[in-house]
Scaffold this motif. Structure first.
Motif, PDB file in Angstrom:
ATOM      1  N   ALA A 292       0.832  -1.208   0.000  1.00  0.00           N
ATOM      2  CA  ALA A 292       0.000   0.000   0.000  1.00  0.00           C
ATOM      3  C   ALA A 292       0.867   1.259   0.000  1.00  0.00           C
ATOM      4  CB  ALA A 292      -0.949  -0.003   1.193  1.00  0.00           C
ATOM      5  N   ILE A 293       1.977   1.223   0.729  1.00  0.00           N
ATOM      6  CA  ILE A 293       2.900   2.371   0.733  1.00  0.00           C
ATOM      7  C   ILE A 293       3.465   2.576  -0.666  1.00  0.00           C
ATOM      8  CG2 ILE A 293       5.140   3.185   1.578  1.00  0.00           C
ATOM      9  CD1 ILE A 293       4.368   1.869   4.307  1.00  0.00           C
ATOM     10  N   ALA A 294       3.846   1.493  -1.337  1.00  0.00           N
ATOM     11  CA  ALA A 294       4.355   1.598  -2.715  1.00  0.00           C
ATOM     12  C   ALA A 294       3.271   2.158  -3.642  1.00  0.00           C
ATOM     13  CB  ALA A 294       4.830   0.238  -3.202  1.00  0.00           C
ATOM     14  N   ASP A 295       2.030   1.690  -3.476  1.00  0.00           N
ATOM     15  CA  ASP A 295       0.923   2.211  -4.284  1.00  0.00           C
ATOM     16  C   ASP A 295       0.699   3.691  -4.019  1.00  0.00           C
ATOM     17  OD1 ASP A 295       0.445  -0.240  -5.452  1.00  0.00           O
ATOM     18  OD2 ASP A 295      -1.311  -0.710  -4.212  1.00  0.00           O
ATOM     19  N   GLU A 296       0.817   4.077  -2.752  1.00  0.00           N
ATOM     20  CA  GLU A 296       0.621   5.484  -2.391  1.00  0.00           C
ATOM     21  C   GLU A 296       1.670   6.353  -3.073  1.00  0.00           C
ATOM     22  OE1 GLU A 296      -1.355   8.660  -0.693  1.00  0.00           O
ATOM     23  OE2 GLU A 296      -2.005   6.571  -0.765  1.00  0.00           O
ATOM     24  N   ARG A 297       2.906   5.890  -3.105  1.00  0.00           N
ATOM     25  CA  ARG A 297       3.985   6.663  -3.735  1.00  0.00           C
ATOM     26  C   ARG A 297       3.826   6.731  -5.249  1.00  0.00           C
ATOM     27  NH1 ARG A 297       9.005   4.163  -0.248  1.00  0.00           N
ATOM     28  NH2 ARG A 297       8.554   5.282   1.674  1.00  0.00           N
TER      29      ARG A 297
ATOM     30  N   ARG B  73       0.923   5.752  -7.273  1.00  0.00           N
ATOM     31  CA  ARG B  73      -0.373   6.115  -7.843  1.00  0.00           C
ATOM     32  C   ARG B  73      -1.235   6.990  -6.936  1.00  0.00           C
ATOM     33  NH1 ARG B  73       1.002   1.196  -9.679  1.00  0.00           N
ATOM     34  NH2 ARG B  73       0.077  -0.226  -8.183  1.00  0.00           N
ATOM     35  N   GLY B  74      -0.834   7.117  -5.673  1.00  0.00           N
ATOM     36  CA  GLY B  74      -1.603   7.939  -4.756  1.00  0.00           C
ATOM     37  C   GLY B  74      -2.859   7.282  -4.213  1.00  0.00           C
ATOM     38  N   ASN B  75      -2.970   5.955  -4.359  1.00  0.00           N
ATOM     39  CA  ASN B  75      -4.177   5.281  -3.888  1.00  0.00           C
ATOM     40  C   ASN B  75      -3.917   4.232  -2.796  1.00  0.00           C
ATOM     41  OD1 ASN B  75      -2.963   3.293  -5.436  1.00  0.00           O
ATOM     42  ND2 ASN B  75      -4.852   2.656  -6.435  1.00  0.00           N
ATOM     43  N   GLY B  76      -2.744   4.267  -2.199  1.00  0.00           N
ATOM     44  CA  GLY B  76      -2.382   3.262  -1.200  1.00  0.00           C
ATOM     45  C   GLY B  76      -3.229   3.305   0.058  1.00  0.00           C
ATOM     46  N   VAL B  77      -3.576   4.502   0.506  1.00  0.00           N
ATOM     47  CA  VAL B  77      -4.403   4.639   1.709  1.00  0.00           C
ATOM     48  C   VAL B  77      -5.774   4.002   1.461  1.00  0.00           C
ATOM     49  CG1 VAL B  77      -5.531   6.281   3.257  1.00  0.00           C
ATOM     50  CG2 VAL B  77      -3.173   6.678   2.529  1.00  0.00           C
ATOM     51  N   ASP B  78      -6.348   4.301   0.308  1.00  0.00           N
ATOM     52  CA  ASP B  78      -7.647   3.703  -0.024  1.00  0.00           C
ATOM     53  C   ASP B  78      -7.541   2.193  -0.192  1.00  0.00           C
ATOM     54  OD1 ASP B  78      -8.939   6.142   0.043  1.00  0.00           O
ATOM     55  OD2 ASP B  78      -8.696   6.485  -2.112  1.00  0.00           O
ATOM     56  N   SER B  79      -6.455   1.738  -0.836  1.00  0.00           N
ATOM     57  CA  SER B  79      -6.339   0.299  -1.099  1.00  0.00           C
ATOM     58  C   SER B  79      -6.173  -0.500   0.191  1.00  0.00           C
ATOM     59  CB  SER B  79      -5.201   0.006  -2.084  1.00  0.00           C
ATOM     60  OG  SER B  79      -3.943   0.258  -1.514  1.00  0.00           O
ATOM     61  N   ILE B  80      -5.396   0.010   1.153  1.00  0.00           N
ATOM     62  CA  ILE B  80      -5.253  -0.724   2.419  1.00  0.00           C
ATOM     63  C   ILE B  80      -6.570  -0.706   3.190  1.00  0.00           C
ATOM     64  CG2 ILE B  80      -4.392   1.126   3.941  1.00  0.00           C
ATOM     65  CD1 ILE B  80      -2.990  -2.424   3.905  1.00  0.00           C
ATOM     66  N   GLY B  81      -7.298   0.386   3.093  1.00  0.00           N
ATOM     67  CA  GLY B  81      -8.608   0.460   3.749  1.00  0.00           C
ATOM     68  C   GLY B  81      -9.588  -0.540   3.172  1.00  0.00           C
ATOM     69  N   HIS B  82      -9.617  -0.625   1.837  1.00  0.00           N
ATOM     70  CA  HIS B  82     -10.523  -1.579   1.185  1.00  0.00           C
ATOM     71  C   HIS B  82     -10.118  -3.012   1.515  1.00  0.00           C
ATOM     72  CE1 HIS B  82     -12.842   1.338  -1.000  1.00  0.00           C
ATOM     73  NE2 HIS B  82     -11.745   1.877  -1.520  1.00  0.00           N
ATOM     74  N   TRP B  83      -8.803  -3.283   1.493  1.00  0.00           N
ATOM     75  CA  TRP B  83      -8.324  -4.629   1.807  1.00  0.00           C
ATOM     76  C   TRP B  83      -8.695  -5.012   3.246  1.00  0.00           C
ATOM     77  CZ3 TRP B  83      -4.685  -6.197   5.485  1.00  0.00           C
ATOM     78  CH2 TRP B  83      -4.364  -7.556   5.452  1.00  0.00           C
ATOM     79  N   ALA B  84      -8.462  -4.107   4.185  1.00  0.00           N
ATOM     80  CA  ALA B  84      -8.722  -4.409   5.597  1.00  0.00           C
ATOM     81  C   ALA B  84     -10.206  -4.623   5.873  1.00  0.00           C
ATOM     82  CB  ALA B  84      -8.184  -3.288   6.480  1.00  0.00           C
ATOM     83  N   GLN B  85     -11.059  -4.030   5.062  1.00  0.00           N
ATOM     84  CA  GLN B  85     -12.492  -4.198   5.258  1.00  0.00           C
ATOM     85  C   GLN B  85     -13.072  -5.347   4.433  1.00  0.00           C
ATOM     86  OE1 GLN B  85     -13.667  -0.128   4.436  1.00  0.00           O
ATOM     87  NE2 GLN B  85     -13.827   0.299   6.625  1.00  0.00           N
TER      88      GLN B  85
ATOM     89  N   VAL C 268       0.187   3.896   6.455  1.00  0.00           N
ATOM     90  CA  VAL C 268       0.467   4.066   5.027  1.00  0.00           C
ATOM     91  C   VAL C 268       0.681   5.545   4.703  1.00  0.00           C
ATOM     92  CG1 VAL C 268      -0.513   3.827   2.702  1.00  0.00           C
ATOM     93  CG2 VAL C 268      -0.687   1.941   4.340  1.00  0.00           C
ATOM     94  N   ARG C 269      -0.108   6.427   5.306  1.00  0.00           N
ATOM     95  CA  ARG C 269       0.060   7.879   5.089  1.00  0.00           C
ATOM     96  C   ARG C 269       1.456   8.339   5.490  1.00  0.00           C
ATOM     97  NH1 ARG C 269      -4.903   8.398   7.556  1.00  0.00           N
ATOM     98  NH2 ARG C 269      -6.513   8.567   5.987  1.00  0.00           N
ATOM     99  N   ARG C 270       1.980   7.795   6.586  1.00  0.00           N
ATOM    100  CA  ARG C 270       3.328   8.180   7.035  1.00  0.00           C
ATOM    101  C   ARG C 270       4.383   7.755   6.038  1.00  0.00           C
ATOM    102  NH1 ARG C 270       0.808   7.256  11.922  1.00  0.00           N
ATOM    103  NH2 ARG C 270       1.464   5.104  12.156  1.00  0.00           N
ATOM    104  N   GLY C 271       4.130   6.683   5.293  1.00  0.00           N
ATOM    105  CA  GLY C 271       5.009   6.302   4.190  1.00  0.00           C
ATOM    106  C   GLY C 271       6.314   5.650   4.564  1.00  0.00           C
ATOM    107  N   VAL C 272       6.473   5.185   5.779  1.00  0.00           N
ATOM    108  CA  VAL C 272       7.708   4.525   6.201  1.00  0.00           C
ATOM    109  C   VAL C 272       7.509   3.023   6.056  1.00  0.00           C
ATOM    110  CG1 VAL C 272       9.330   4.153   8.095  1.00  0.00           C
ATOM    111  CG2 VAL C 272       8.214   6.371   7.830  1.00  0.00           C
ATOM    112  N   LYS C 273       8.304   2.399   5.184  1.00  0.00           N
ATOM    113  CA  LYS C 273       8.198   0.952   4.988  1.00  0.00           C
ATOM    114  C   LYS C 273       8.325   0.246   6.326  1.00  0.00           C
ATOM    115  CE  LYS C 273       8.364   0.215   0.414  1.00  0.00           C
ATOM    116  NZ  LYS C 273       7.576  -0.730  -0.307  1.00  0.00           N
ATOM    117  N   THR C 274       7.608  -0.845   6.474  1.00  0.00           N
ATOM    118  CA  THR C 274       7.598  -1.552   7.759  1.00  0.00           C
ATOM    119  C   THR C 274       8.979  -2.059   8.129  1.00  0.00           C
ATOM    120  OG1 THR C 274       6.943  -3.624   6.692  1.00  0.00           O
ATOM    121  CG2 THR C 274       5.183  -2.229   7.574  1.00  0.00           C
ATOM    122  N   SER C 275       9.755  -2.511   7.153  1.00  0.00           N
ATOM    123  CA  SER C 275      11.099  -3.001   7.460  1.00  0.00           C
ATOM    124  C   SER C 275      11.977  -1.890   8.022  1.00  0.00           C
ATOM    125  CB  SER C 275      11.752  -3.611   6.225  1.00  0.00           C
ATOM    126  OG  SER C 275      11.815  -2.657   5.186  1.00  0.00           O
TER     127      SER C 275
END
Length: 101
Positions: free
Chosen positions: A28-33, A35-47, A74-81
């Motif tokens: 989702a972070i990669a998508d956010e960077r 395409r700008g849709n990572g926040v929405d995609s993680i939200g949809h996935w989690a629901q 995801v908004r913060r944009g810091v990869k989990t690793s």
């Protein structure tokens, strides 16, 4: 009394699904960077039903608070690793799992 092998298998199962959650966050972070849709995609996935199943198997209750926590991470944009290996990683990891719970 619980069987130690059963407890170990349950812990391994939970860790496996926790790694899937972390991978979903990184995707989702990669998508956010890109395409700008990572926040929405993680939200949809989690629901989604699949997302909720993965979260439950990881030991995370898929509540609205959890979804908001995932979106915030995801908004913060810091990869989990990176978040889990930096000095601030301790705080980021705690923040991640507290916000997901």
């Amino acid at each position: 009394m619980s069987n130690p092998n059963e407890i170990s298998a349950n812990a391994a199962h939970q860790q496996l699904f926790a790694s899937v959650v972390l991978a979903a966050i990184d995707d989702a972070i990669a998508d956010e960077r890109k395409r700008g849709n990572g926040v929405d995609s993680i939200g949809h996935w989690a629901q989604s039903r699949d997302g909720q199943t993965v979260l439950r198997c990881a030991g995370i209750e898929p509540s609205q608070r959890c979804v908001e926590g995932l979106k915030g991470f995801v908004r913060r944009g810091v990869k989990t690793s990176a978040a889990l290996t930096r000095e601030q990683g301790k705080r980021s990891k705690e923040t991640l799992f507290v916000s997901l719970g």
